[in-house]
Design a protein around this motif. Structure first.
Motif, PDB file in Angstrom:
ATOM      1  N   ALA A 101      -3.960  -9.712  12.427  1.00  0.00           N
ATOM      2  CA  ALA A 101      -2.974  -8.638  12.468  1.00  0.00           C
ATOM      3  C   ALA A 101      -3.746  -7.321  12.434  1.00  0.00           C
ATOM      4  CB  ALA A 101      -2.007  -8.739  11.294  1.00  0.00           C
ATOM      5  N   ASP A 102      -3.719  -6.590  13.531  1.00  0.00           N
ATOM      6  CA  ASP A 102      -4.557  -5.400  13.701  1.00  0.00           C
ATOM      7  C   ASP A 102      -3.635  -4.200  13.898  1.00  0.00           C
ATOM      8  OD1 ASP A 102      -6.753  -3.828  14.008  1.00  0.00           O
ATOM      9  OD2 ASP A 102      -7.424  -4.706  15.898  1.00  0.00           O
ATOM     10  N   ILE A 103      -3.372  -3.498  12.809  1.00  0.00           N
ATOM     11  CA  ILE A 103      -2.345  -2.459  12.763  1.00  0.00           C
ATOM     12  C   ILE A 103      -2.926  -1.220  12.106  1.00  0.00           C
ATOM     13  CG2 ILE A 103      -0.041  -1.876  11.864  1.00  0.00           C
ATOM     14  CD1 ILE A 103       0.404  -4.986  11.622  1.00  0.00           C
ATOM     15  N   SER A 104      -2.650  -0.053  12.655  1.00  0.00           N
ATOM     16  CA  SER A 104      -3.095   1.203  12.037  1.00  0.00           C
ATOM     17  C   SER A 104      -1.913   2.127  11.827  1.00  0.00           C
ATOM     18  CB  SER A 104      -4.119   1.921  12.923  1.00  0.00           C
ATOM     19  OG  SER A 104      -5.314   1.195  13.026  1.00  0.00           O
ATOM     20  N   ARG A 105      -1.894   2.773  10.679  1.00  0.00           N
ATOM     21  CA  ARG A 105      -0.892   3.782  10.372  1.00  0.00           C
ATOM     22  C   ARG A 105      -1.581   4.930   9.632  1.00  0.00           C
ATOM     23  NH1 ARG A 105       1.279   0.989  13.553  1.00  0.00           N
ATOM     24  NH2 ARG A 105       3.357   0.008  13.436  1.00  0.00           N
ATOM     25  N   THR A 106      -0.929   6.079   9.630  1.00  0.00           N
ATOM     26  CA  THR A 106      -1.416   7.263   8.912  1.00  0.00           C
ATOM     27  C   THR A 106      -0.268   7.853   8.119  1.00  0.00           C
ATOM     28  OG1 THR A 106      -3.088   7.746  10.609  1.00  0.00           O
ATOM     29  CG2 THR A 106      -2.431   9.556   9.162  1.00  0.00           C
ATOM     30  N   TRP A 107      -0.538   8.174   6.838  1.00  0.00           N
ATOM     31  CA  TRP A 107       0.457   8.760   5.942  1.00  0.00           C
ATOM     32  C   TRP A 107      -0.130  10.014   5.292  1.00  0.00           C
ATOM     33  CZ3 TRP A 107       0.124   3.399   3.276  1.00  0.00           C
ATOM     34  CH2 TRP A 107       0.780   2.426   4.044  1.00  0.00           C
ATOM     35  N   THR A 108       0.688  10.681   4.509  1.00  0.00           N
ATOM     36  CA  THR A 108       0.161  11.691   3.600  1.00  0.00           C
ATOM     37  C   THR A 108       0.108  11.099   2.193  1.00  0.00           C
ATOM     38  OG1 THR A 108       2.368  12.614   3.218  1.00  0.00           O
ATOM     39  CG2 THR A 108       0.984  13.688   4.899  1.00  0.00           C
ATOM     40  N   VAL A 109      -0.883  11.499   1.432  1.00  0.00           N
ATOM     41  CA  VAL A 109      -0.978  11.057   0.040  1.00  0.00           C
ATOM     42  C   VAL A 109       0.187  11.677  -0.738  1.00  0.00           C
ATOM     43  CG1 VAL A 109      -2.387  11.072  -2.053  1.00  0.00           C
ATOM     44  CG2 VAL A 109      -3.477  10.853   0.196  1.00  0.00           C
ATOM     45  N   GLY A 110       0.935  10.811  -1.405  1.00  0.00           N
ATOM     46  CA  GLY A 110       2.138  11.260  -2.095  1.00  0.00           C
ATOM     47  C   GLY A 110       3.365  11.260  -1.218  1.00  0.00           C
TER      48      GLY A 110
ATOM     49  N   MET B  85       0.832  -1.204   0.000  1.00  0.00           N
ATOM     50  CA  MET B  85       0.000   0.000   0.000  1.00  0.00           C
ATOM     51  C   MET B  85       0.866   1.254   0.000  1.00  0.00           C
ATOM     52  SD  MET B  85      -2.820  -1.203   2.816  1.00  0.00           S
ATOM     53  CE  MET B  85      -3.604   0.391   2.963  1.00  0.00           C
ATOM     54  N   HIS B  86       1.909   1.237   0.836  1.00  0.00           N
ATOM     55  CA  HIS B  86       2.791   2.402   0.951  1.00  0.00           C
ATOM     56  C   HIS B  86       3.441   2.715  -0.396  1.00  0.00           C
ATOM     57  CE1 HIS B  86       6.350   4.732   2.279  1.00  0.00           C
ATOM     58  NE2 HIS B  86       5.586   5.110   3.283  1.00  0.00           N
ATOM     59  N   ALA B  87       3.899   1.667  -1.072  1.00  0.00           N
ATOM     60  CA  ALA B  87       4.566   1.865  -2.358  1.00  0.00           C
ATOM     61  C   ALA B  87       3.584   2.311  -3.447  1.00  0.00           C
ATOM     62  CB  ALA B  87       5.259   0.571  -2.781  1.00  0.00           C
ATOM     63  N   ALA B  88       2.341   1.842  -3.373  1.00  0.00           N
ATOM     64  CA  ALA B  88       1.357   2.133  -4.422  1.00  0.00           C
ATOM     65  C   ALA B  88       0.682   3.491  -4.255  1.00  0.00           C
ATOM     66  CB  ALA B  88       0.283   1.038  -4.439  1.00  0.00           C
ATOM     67  N   LEU B  89       0.684   4.028  -3.033  1.00  0.00           N
ATOM     68  CA  LEU B  89      -0.079   5.237  -2.735  1.00  0.00           C
ATOM     69  C   LEU B  89       0.363   6.415  -3.605  1.00  0.00           C
ATOM     70  CD1 LEU B  89      -2.062   6.878  -1.002  1.00  0.00           C
ATOM     71  CD2 LEU B  89      -0.224   7.126   0.704  1.00  0.00           C
ATOM     72  N   ARG B  90      -0.609   7.002  -4.297  1.00  0.00           N
ATOM     73  CA  ARG B  90      -0.315   8.160  -5.129  1.00  0.00           C
ATOM     74  C   ARG B  90      -1.581   8.997  -5.271  1.00  0.00           C
ATOM     75  NH1 ARG B  90      -1.619   3.968  -8.313  1.00  0.00           N
ATOM     76  NH2 ARG B  90      -3.053   4.386 -10.065  1.00  0.00           N
ATOM     77  N   PRO B  91      -1.436  10.284  -5.515  1.00  0.00           N
ATOM     78  CA  PRO B  91      -2.618  11.109  -5.792  1.00  0.00           C
ATOM     79  C   PRO B  91      -3.345  10.601  -7.028  1.00  0.00           C
ATOM     80  CG  PRO B  91      -0.659  12.465  -5.436  1.00  0.00           C
ATOM     81  CD  PRO B  91      -0.186  11.045  -5.546  1.00  0.00           C
ATOM     82  N   GLY B  92      -4.661  10.693  -6.991  1.00  0.00           N
ATOM     83  CA  GLY B  92      -5.459  10.302  -8.144  1.00  0.00           C
ATOM     84  C   GLY B  92      -6.023   8.903  -8.060  1.00  0.00           C
ATOM     85  N   MET B  93      -5.529   8.067  -7.129  1.00  0.00           N
ATOM     86  CA  MET B  93      -6.116   6.738  -6.966  1.00  0.00           C
ATOM     87  C   MET B  93      -7.238   6.823  -5.940  1.00  0.00           C
ATOM     88  SD  MET B  93      -3.131   4.687  -4.792  1.00  0.00           S
ATOM     89  CE  MET B  93      -3.728   3.110  -5.372  1.00  0.00           C
ATOM     90  N   THR B  94      -8.158   5.872  -5.983  1.00  0.00           N
ATOM     91  CA  THR B  94      -9.254   5.871  -5.024  1.00  0.00           C
ATOM     92  C   THR B  94      -8.845   5.139  -3.745  1.00  0.00           C
ATOM     93  OG1 THR B  94     -10.262   3.791  -5.743  1.00  0.00           O
ATOM     94  CG2 THR B  94     -10.913   5.809  -6.934  1.00  0.00           C
ATOM     95  N   GLU B  95      -9.589   5.401  -2.701  1.00  0.00           N
ATOM     96  CA  GLU B  95      -9.371   4.680  -1.442  1.00  0.00           C
ATOM     97  C   GLU B  95      -9.507   3.178  -1.658  1.00  0.00           C
ATOM     98  OE1 GLU B  95     -11.260   8.255   1.373  1.00  0.00           O
ATOM     99  OE2 GLU B  95     -12.339   6.360   1.091  1.00  0.00           O
ATOM    100  N   GLN B  96     -10.494   2.786  -2.432  1.00  0.00           N
ATOM    101  CA  GLN B  96     -10.716   1.355  -2.661  1.00  0.00           C
ATOM    102  C   GLN B  96      -9.555   0.718  -3.416  1.00  0.00           C
ATOM    103  OE1 GLN B  96     -14.500   1.638  -4.589  1.00  0.00           O
ATOM    104  NE2 GLN B  96     -15.665   1.461  -2.692  1.00  0.00           N
ATOM    105  N   GLU B  97      -8.980   1.432  -4.368  1.00  0.00           N
ATOM    106  CA  GLU B  97      -7.822   0.903  -5.089  1.00  0.00           C
ATOM    107  C   GLU B  97      -6.663   0.642  -4.132  1.00  0.00           C
ATOM    108  OE1 GLU B  97      -6.997   2.573  -9.318  1.00  0.00           O
ATOM    109  OE2 GLU B  97      -7.997   4.183  -8.214  1.00  0.00           O
TER     110      GLU B  97
END
Length: 413
Positions: free
Chosen positions: A275-284, A203-215
């Motif tokens: 496995a119950d893990i939460s993290r928060t990032w910025t988009v991009g 997920m971290h590697a794929a995250l980019r602006p313009g993708m949907t949350e579901q993607e």
């Protein structure tokens, strides 16, 4: 090598599957878990338990059959005696799910009396089922007229009462059985966490602006299923303004550069462990704004403060009373608990905030060998965004040892 070192080593090796468990681990896990159930039955002076909850069946027998479906459709059940056999009543033509399991059980066909299967004959089928349970009790515990049950629809309750059988709360019994993890269980749990963290990394590697949350969420599912995982209990991923308040499931919303994205895995991975893990990032993955950084710093402080407090022998109430003092501007949107147990899924206990104690708290004691998730959500009421963090830990004699090791955004602090 210590248990903690061993489980971290297993996780680091589990890159392309989950076949790296040391020899004999899974068989010892099965023996330990069944023994825990039977010990609880003896402690509670109950001769047997009927299990319908698929997670409890998995714990006691390590069998799995359409877990989500049978969670809604009570069509397979297992009776475990404290000093007697395991009798499994399996769904139609599914005896083969027991083929590779070392737990010794007598396999019978189930009597299904849920409305989907029995329709207007549900009551009469439930009476047939109850007679079968009563016969089993008379055979293996002839002086007893009590039995524990974890989940039971009304028709079954009525039918057992007609047979003169008293029902005991089996869910409480099973939660107590499941709360202390063996060394071998920890190794298996860590293998599941390793798979989850591969999904988080994807997920971290794929995250980019313009993708949907579901993607983005699909990447976690992909790694879990690819590497032998089972399902994900929720869809808790949100971005931007949808991160506040928390508990918004992922949507087709298109994510924008620089806004926050937060998630909670709730992932049931290989061998059925959660496995119950939460993290928060910025988009991009751009530098956060000052307001975003301040939210993150508060969430991180809550998490680390509360992790450092818990010790074996501490009561739940004492921990709640001494936990991080959340600023009032965040309290309205607080998470539902400070911490909770974790195993095959979320488990006992759930620790309430001290201000919620009168209405929602209950006491107990932390014990070495518990596995826990320490929770934090920080977001102002009416605020634009929020931060969700969660860490899965093992409680040892010296305190909390992280089981989930995916990095935090410490450069934001």
């Amino acid at each position: 090598m210590s248990v903690v070192s061993t489980i971290h080593a297993v996780a680091s090796e589990a890159t392309e599957g989950v076949d790296l468990l040391p020899a004999g681990v899974l068989d010892r896990v099965r023996e330990y878990r069944l023994r825990r159930v039977q010990q609880q039955l003896r402690l509670q002076h109950v001769p047997a338990i009927i299990m319908y909850d698929p997670v409890n069946i998995r714990y006691a027998t390590d069998t799995s059959n359409m877990q989500v479906w049978t969670g809604r459709n009570p069509t397979r059940y297992v009776v475990v005696f404290a000093d007697g056999p395991v009798v499994a009543f399996e769904f139609h033509n599914c005896e083969h799910v027991w083929n590779d399991v070392t737990v010794k059980a007598e396999i019978r066909g189930s009597t299904c009396w849920n409305y989907f299967n029995a329709g207007p004959e549900a009551a009469s089928k439930a009476r047939q089922w109850a007679r079968e349970i009563a016969d089993l009790l008379r055979e293996h515990a002839p002086s007893e007229k009590r039995i524990a049950v974890d989940r039971l629809d009304p028709e079954g309750t009525y039918a057992l009462h007609e047979e003169g059988i008293e029902l005991i709360d089996g869910q409480a019994l099973m939660e107590q059985a499941r709360k202390i993890k063996s060394d071998d269980e920890l190794i298996v749990m860590k293998a599941a966490i390793g798979v989850c963290e591969k999904g988080i990394e994807r997920m971290h590697a794929a995250l980019r602006p313009g993708m949907t949350e579901q993607e983005l969420w699909a990447h976690l599912h992909y790694e879990n299923i690819r590497l032998g995982g089972e399902w994900i209990e929720t869809r808790l991923l949100a971005s931007g303004a949808r991160t506040n308040p928390w508990m918004q499931e992922c949507s087709p919303r298109v994510m924008k550069q620089g806004e926050l994205i937060a998630f909670d895995t709730d992932l049931v991975g290989p061998y059925g462990y959660c496995a119950d893990i939460s993290r928060t990032w910025t988009v991009g993955h751009v530098r956060p704004t000052d307001p975003q950084r301040q939210l993150y710093a508060a969430a991180y402080e809550q998490l680390q403060t509360n992790m450092s407090l818990i010790r074996p022998g501490m009561t739940f109430r004492e921990f709640s009373e001494r936990s991080w003092d959340m600023p009032s501007k965040f309290f309205r949107n607080r998470y539902s608990c400070l911490a909770h147990g974790i195993g095959l899924v979320d488990e006992y206990p759930s620790i309430a905030y001290f201000k919620d104690w009168t209405d929602g708290g209950y006491d107990g004691m932390f014990e070495s060998g518990m596995t826990l998730c320490i929770e934090s959500y920080i977001g102002e009421e009416g605020g634009r965004e929020g931060v969700k963090l969660e860490q899965q830990v093992l409680l040892t004699d010296s305190g909390c040892t992280p089981l989930s090791t995916f990095r935090f955004e410490t450069d934001w602090l």
